[in-house]
Design a protein around this motif. Sequence first.
Motif, PDB file in Angstrom:
ATOM      1  N   ALA A   1       1.208   9.903  -5.060  1.00  0.00           N
ATOM      2  CA  ALA A   1       1.655  11.244  -4.653  1.00  0.00           C
ATOM      3  C   ALA A   1       2.645  11.795  -5.661  1.00  0.00           C
ATOM      4  O   ALA A   1       2.576  12.976  -6.058  1.00  0.00           O
ATOM      5  CB  ALA A   1       2.285  11.169  -3.265  1.00  0.00           C
TER       6      ALA A   1
ATOM      7  N   LEU B   1       0.775   4.435  -2.542  1.00  0.00           N
ATOM      8  CA  LEU B   1       0.583   5.798  -2.033  1.00  0.00           C
ATOM      9  C   LEU B   1       1.678   6.714  -2.575  1.00  0.00           C
ATOM     10  O   LEU B   1       1.419   7.821  -3.065  1.00  0.00           O
ATOM     11  CB  LEU B   1       0.616   5.759  -0.505  1.00  0.00           C
TER      12      LEU B   1
ATOM     13  N   GLY C   1       0.819  -1.208   0.000  1.00  0.00           N
ATOM     14  CA  GLY C   1       0.000   0.000   0.000  1.00  0.00           C
ATOM     15  C   GLY C   1       0.853   1.259   0.000  1.00  0.00           C
ATOM     16  O   GLY C   1       0.538   2.233  -0.693  1.00  0.00           O
TER      17      GLY C   1
END
Lengths: 264, 282
Positions: free
Chosen positions: B257, B253, B249
Motif C-alpha cells: 500500500a 500489505l 502478511g
Amino acid sequence: MRGVRVEVDSASYTYADGTDALHSVGFVLEPGESVGLVGPNGSGKSTLLSLLNGLLAPTAGQVRVGGTVVQSSTLSEIRRSVGLVFQDPDDQLFMPTVLEDVAFGPMNLGCAPADAEARARRALDAVGSTDLLSRSPQRLSLGQRSAVAIAAVLAMDPDVLALDEPAGRLDPRARRTLISLLRGFPHTRLVASHDLDLVLDLCDRVLVLDRGRLVGDGPAPELLADGAFLRRHGLELPLGLGPAPGGTAAPSARNVPTFVWYKN
Amino acid sequence: MARPNAAPIPESEAVSSLADLQALDVLARLAGRDSPMHRLDARAKLLATGAFVVGVVSVPADGFASLPPFALLWLLASALAGLAPGRLLRPACAALPFALMLGALNPLLDRRPVSLGSWTVAAGWLTLATLLGKALLAAAACTLLAACTEFSDLCAGLARLGLPRAFTQQLLFLWRYLGVLAQEAARMARARDLRSFPGSAGRSARVAARLIGCLLRRALERAQRIHAAMLCRLWSGELPRARAAAFAGGDALFLAAALAATAACRFLPLTAALGACFARLP
C-alpha cells in the motif's frame, strides 16, 4: 559447582609504561569465602581483579582458579568461572535491552536462545530485577543498573565473583540492598572497595594493598579496627568502628555488644 | 541574600547540544508506544520510508505542486502511528538549514518570472520552496520511522535487509553511548564555565580544543573498558542475533500500500485532481 579455590602465587604486574602496579602478591581464597580487598587509590586493586580472569596476564607469578592456571589457552574456561563486575555499570551494559544484555554471556557460551533467555530470567530473579526485562539500560537508575550488571555476570553461572567498588556511587538504600544481595551469594567473592563499612558488612577476611604490595591479610574485624595500621596505608577506620565525632568511642553495635548488660 | 532579579546562568553550548540529544530521546520514547504502525516489521517500515524519500527527492526542482499529496500521505501515516505531527516536525526541522544553504542563492540566480495565480515571482523562489519542502518531508519521514520503531529493531531490520553487521553493530553502540558521552561533555563544559569569568580565557578556542581532546581520551578509555567487559563475557566478535521476527502478511500489505501510494503521489497529477475537487464544491 559453586565457590572454587582461587590461588594467587607471587603475582606481579608491570604496565607497558613501566608502572609497577603489583609486586609479588600472594594469597589463597577458600571456596565460598568472602574477602575484602582494600587500599588507597592506585594501590593495584583493579589490576589484581583483572589478573583473576585473565584480562591482564601477570608479568611474573601465577594465578590459579579451581586448580586451572590462568593463561591464554584456558581463558574461556576461566572467564566462565570468574565473573568480574565493573565499577561503572555503563561499561558493562551495552545491549539495547536488559534481557538481551543479561543473555549476552549465555549466548556467547553457546546456549540456544530460549535457554539463554531462561538463564537471564533466573539471574534477574536472583537480583530482584525481573520487572526490568524489556527496559533499556539507559533508562534505569544507577542502583537498578548495578543490580542488572551483577545479573549479567550471574547468568554466566560463575564460581567466583570479583567486584570492583560495587557500591561506589549508590545512595544508602541501594547500597544496603546490594549488600544484603551480595551477602546471600554462595560464590567465592573478592570485593575491592574504599567503603570499609561495606567490606566489614560483607567480608570475614580482608586483604590490604598499598603501592602494589600486599601489606595485610587477616580477619576483617581485627584488621579494620587497627587505626594506626590503616592510617599508615592511606585508609581510615570504618564509621562502624571509629571514634564518635566528640572523641569518645562510638556506641556501635559492633564493638559494644548491648547484650552484655542483659547477661549480667 | 536572595536576588530575585539575578540573570539566569547562561546555558553552555554543550548543554544546549544535550537538548538536541533530548529530541532524539523524545523520538526513542515515542518508539516505545503501541499502534498499528509500531507493531509493523521494521523492514516494511524501512522500505516504505526509503521509497517515500526517493519519491520526494525525485520531484523536479520546480515541482512544488507535487509535494502536497506527499504531505497528506505523511500525515495519514503519522495519524496511523497515533503521533502528533508537530512533535515529529520539530526534530525534522534540523534538515532545513542544510537545504537553505544549498538553495539560498536560487532567488538571485534564477530570475525568470513565473506566475502563481495572480502573482508573478522569480523562478528561484519556487525552486527554493521546493527544495525546503522536499528536505522537510524527507526528514519528517525519517523522524516518523524513528518514532514508531525501536532503534534496536531498526538495526536488526537493516541487518536483515543486507547491511553489513559491523555497521549495524556500530550504530547500536553509538545509540547506547551517545547519551553517556553527552553527559560527560556537559559536565566538563559546566566545570569550565564555573571557573571562567567575563574577560578570562575560559571560552577561548584553545580551552575548547583541550576539552574536546579530553573528551576523546575519555571516550577511548570507556571503549577499552567496554571491550574488556565484553571479553569477560566471552564475546568472540559478533553480537548475538536478536530474536528473528517473521515478515507477516500485514507487513507485506502495508508495504504494498505504501509503495502504491508513493508511486501515485509521484506519478499521478493528484494536486490538480484535488484542486478540481475543491473547485467543484459549492
